[in-house]
Structure formats: structure tokens, C-alpha cells
Design an enzyme around this catalytic site. Sequence first.
Site, PDB file in Angstrom:
ATOM      1  N   ASP A  32     -40.497  39.579  48.311  1.00  0.00           N
ATOM      2  CA  ASP A  32     -39.380  39.025  47.545  1.00  0.00           C
ATOM      3  C   ASP A  32     -39.899  38.557  46.186  1.00  0.00           C
ATOM      4  O   ASP A  32     -40.952  37.939  46.074  1.00  0.00           O
ATOM      5  CB  ASP A  32     -38.736  37.858  48.306  1.00  0.00           C
ATOM      6  N   ILE A  33     -39.143  38.884  45.145  1.00  0.00           N
ATOM      7  CA  ILE A  33     -39.551  38.566  43.776  1.00  0.00           C
ATOM      8  C   ILE A  33     -39.516  37.064  43.502  1.00  0.00           C
ATOM      9  O   ILE A  33     -40.171  36.576  42.578  1.00  0.00           O
ATOM     10  CB  ILE A  33     -38.651  39.340  42.782  1.00  0.00           C
ATOM     11  N   ASN A  88     -28.307  37.189  55.065  1.00  0.00           N
ATOM     12  CA  ASN A  88     -27.087  36.625  54.481  1.00  0.00           C
ATOM     13  C   ASN A  88     -26.048  37.742  54.383  1.00  0.00           C
ATOM     14  O   ASN A  88     -26.332  38.800  53.813  1.00  0.00           O
ATOM     15  CB  ASN A  88     -27.381  36.051  53.091  1.00  0.00           C
ATOM     16  N   GLY A  94     -24.470  33.277  50.598  1.00  0.00           N
ATOM     17  CA  GLY A  94     -25.692  33.454  49.808  1.00  0.00           C
ATOM     18  C   GLY A  94     -26.151  34.871  49.594  1.00  0.00           C
ATOM     19  O   GLY A  94     -27.217  35.083  49.019  1.00  0.00           O
ATOM     20  N   GLN A  95     -25.392  35.866  50.062  1.00  0.00           N
ATOM     21  CA  GLN A  95     -25.830  37.248  49.782  1.00  0.00           C
ATOM     22  C   GLN A  95     -25.647  37.535  48.300  1.00  0.00           C
ATOM     23  O   GLN A  95     -24.564  37.338  47.738  1.00  0.00           O
ATOM     24  CB  GLN A  95     -25.027  38.266  50.620  1.00  0.00           C
ATOM     25  N   SER A  96     -26.736  37.973  47.664  1.00  0.00           N
ATOM     26  CA  SER A  96     -26.672  38.294  46.231  1.00  0.00           C
ATOM     27  C   SER A  96     -26.942  39.768  45.965  1.00  0.00           C
ATOM     28  O   SER A  96     -26.571  40.281  44.922  1.00  0.00           O
ATOM     29  CB  SER A  96     -27.656  37.417  45.446  1.00  0.00           C
ATOM     30  N   HIS A 101     -30.302  43.613  54.118  1.00  0.00           N
ATOM     31  CA  HIS A 101     -31.734  43.298  54.168  1.00  0.00           C
ATOM     32  C   HIS A 101     -31.941  42.036  54.989  1.00  0.00           C
ATOM     33  O   HIS A 101     -31.026  41.228  55.142  1.00  0.00           O
ATOM     34  CB  HIS A 101     -32.292  43.093  52.750  1.00  0.00           C
ATOM     35  N   HIS A 103     -34.615  38.750  55.459  1.00  0.00           N
ATOM     36  CA  HIS A 103     -35.718  37.963  54.901  1.00  0.00           C
ATOM     37  C   HIS A 103     -36.686  37.618  56.027  1.00  0.00           C
ATOM     38  O   HIS A 103     -36.289  37.032  57.038  1.00  0.00           O
ATOM     39  CB  HIS A 103     -35.182  36.650  54.306  1.00  0.00           C
TER      40      HIS A 103
HETATM   41  P1  AMP Z   1     -29.846  37.651  49.302  1.00  0.00           P
HETATM   42  O1  AMP Z   1     -29.592  36.515  48.350  1.00  0.00           O
HETATM   43  O2  AMP Z   1     -29.880  37.267  50.751  1.00  0.00           O
HETATM   44  O3  AMP Z   1     -28.914  38.817  49.016  1.00  0.00           O
HETATM   45  O4  AMP Z   1     -31.324  38.148  49.015  1.00  0.00           O
HETATM   46  C1  AMP Z   1     -31.646  38.936  47.897  1.00  0.00           C
HETATM   47  C2  AMP Z   1     -33.102  38.707  47.644  1.00  0.00           C
HETATM   48  O5  AMP Z   1     -33.571  39.758  46.832  1.00  0.00           O
HETATM   49  C3  AMP Z   1     -33.411  37.406  46.887  1.00  0.00           C
HETATM   50  O6  AMP Z   1     -34.260  36.592  47.676  1.00  0.00           O
HETATM   51  C4  AMP Z   1     -34.090  37.885  45.606  1.00  0.00           C
HETATM   52  O7  AMP Z   1     -35.144  37.048  45.199  1.00  0.00           O
HETATM   53  C5  AMP Z   1     -34.574  39.261  45.999  1.00  0.00           C
HETATM   54  N1  AMP Z   1     -34.726  40.205  44.900  1.00  0.00           N
HETATM   55  C6  AMP Z   1     -33.842  40.479  43.914  1.00  0.00           C
HETATM   56  N2  AMP Z   1     -34.330  41.417  43.092  1.00  0.00           N
HETATM   57  C7  AMP Z   1     -35.552  41.777  43.578  1.00  0.00           C
HETATM   58  C8  AMP Z   1     -36.554  42.713  43.177  1.00  0.00           C
HETATM   59  N3  AMP Z   1     -36.411  43.472  42.082  1.00  0.00           N
HETATM   60  N4  AMP Z   1     -37.686  42.794  43.921  1.00  0.00           N
HETATM   61  C9  AMP Z   1     -37.844  42.027  45.019  1.00  0.00           C
HETATM   62  N5  AMP Z   1     -36.930  41.143  45.462  1.00  0.00           N
HETATM   63  C10 AMP Z   1     -35.799  41.013  44.753  1.00  0.00           C
END
Ligand code: AMP
Length: 112
Positions: A32-33, A88, A94-96, A101, A103
Site C-alpha cells: 500500500d502506498i 472496505n 471507506g472504499q476509495s 481488494h 488490506h
Molecule cells: P480503500 O480505501 O479500502 O479503497 O483502499 C485503497 C488503498 O489503495 C488505500 O489504502 C491507498 O493507500 C491504496 N492506494 C491507492 N493508490 C495506490 C497505488 N498507486 N499504489 C499502492 N496503493 C495505492
Amino acid sequence: MEHQDCIFCKIIAGQILAEKIKETPDLIVIKDISPQAPIHYLIVPKKHIKNLQSVSDLDQELLGSILLMAKELSVDLSNPQEFRLISNNGASVGQSVFHIHFHFLAGKQFSE
Ligand code: AMP
Ligand code: ZN
């Protein structure tokens, strides 16, 4: 299968770089970034599925492979081999990134 403007599809296609931990024909595991724990990986199916609300019976094997991947990742942890697996599903929780995916979090004490 790739969806335009999906960041995980772009990572899977090699168009955006990510730190890859493992890859199988069906999954990738990346760092995760923005890590929330010393070990924070994302287990990401290569198939673009929005979230768990969008899966079907056809995805049964794929969904099982995610849990088996979590077990495989835990083997590499130093003791204790304990981890959190979080998904999420929906913006309000909290899904972004709208590509399913999970975690994988480890390496610290979680209080709740
Ligand atoms: P969620 O908020 O559950 O949808 O998780 C999305 C996750 O993706 C977050 O924890 C972000 O930090 C991660 N994320 C977003 N862009 C990247 C990326 N380019 N490389 C790795 N992780 C990412
Ligand atoms: Zn996608």
C-alpha cells in the site's frame, strides 16, 4: 477486462508502477502506498470487480484464493504470525478504489 481510469487495473497492466510482493495468474499483492501498519499489503484480483457486492457464484474460486494468499503471506511474518484482513465495500465505509481488494495488515499492536 481493464477498466479505464481504474488505478489497480493500470498497476496490473504495468502502466503504473507499484511495489509487487507476489503475483499469481489471478492475483497481485502490492505494498500500500500509504501504509497504516509496518506491513500493509493489498491483495488485488486481476479481474476488475467493483467490490464484494458485485461478485457472483462464478467468483467462488477467486474469492477462496484471496484467503489462501493471506495465509501464504502470513508464513513470511516473524512471530506472531498474526494479521488483519480488511475489505472496505462502499464509499461510506471507506472504499476509495473501486476495484475489489483486501488490506493485509501486520507488524503492530492493533487496539480495536
Ligand atoms: P480503500 O480505501 O479500502 O479503497 O483502499 C485503497 C488503498 O489503495 C488505500 O489504502 C491507498 O493507500 C491504496 N492506494 C491507492 N493508490 C495506490 C497505488 N498507486 N499504489 C499502492 N496503493 C495505492
Ligand atoms: Zn480495475
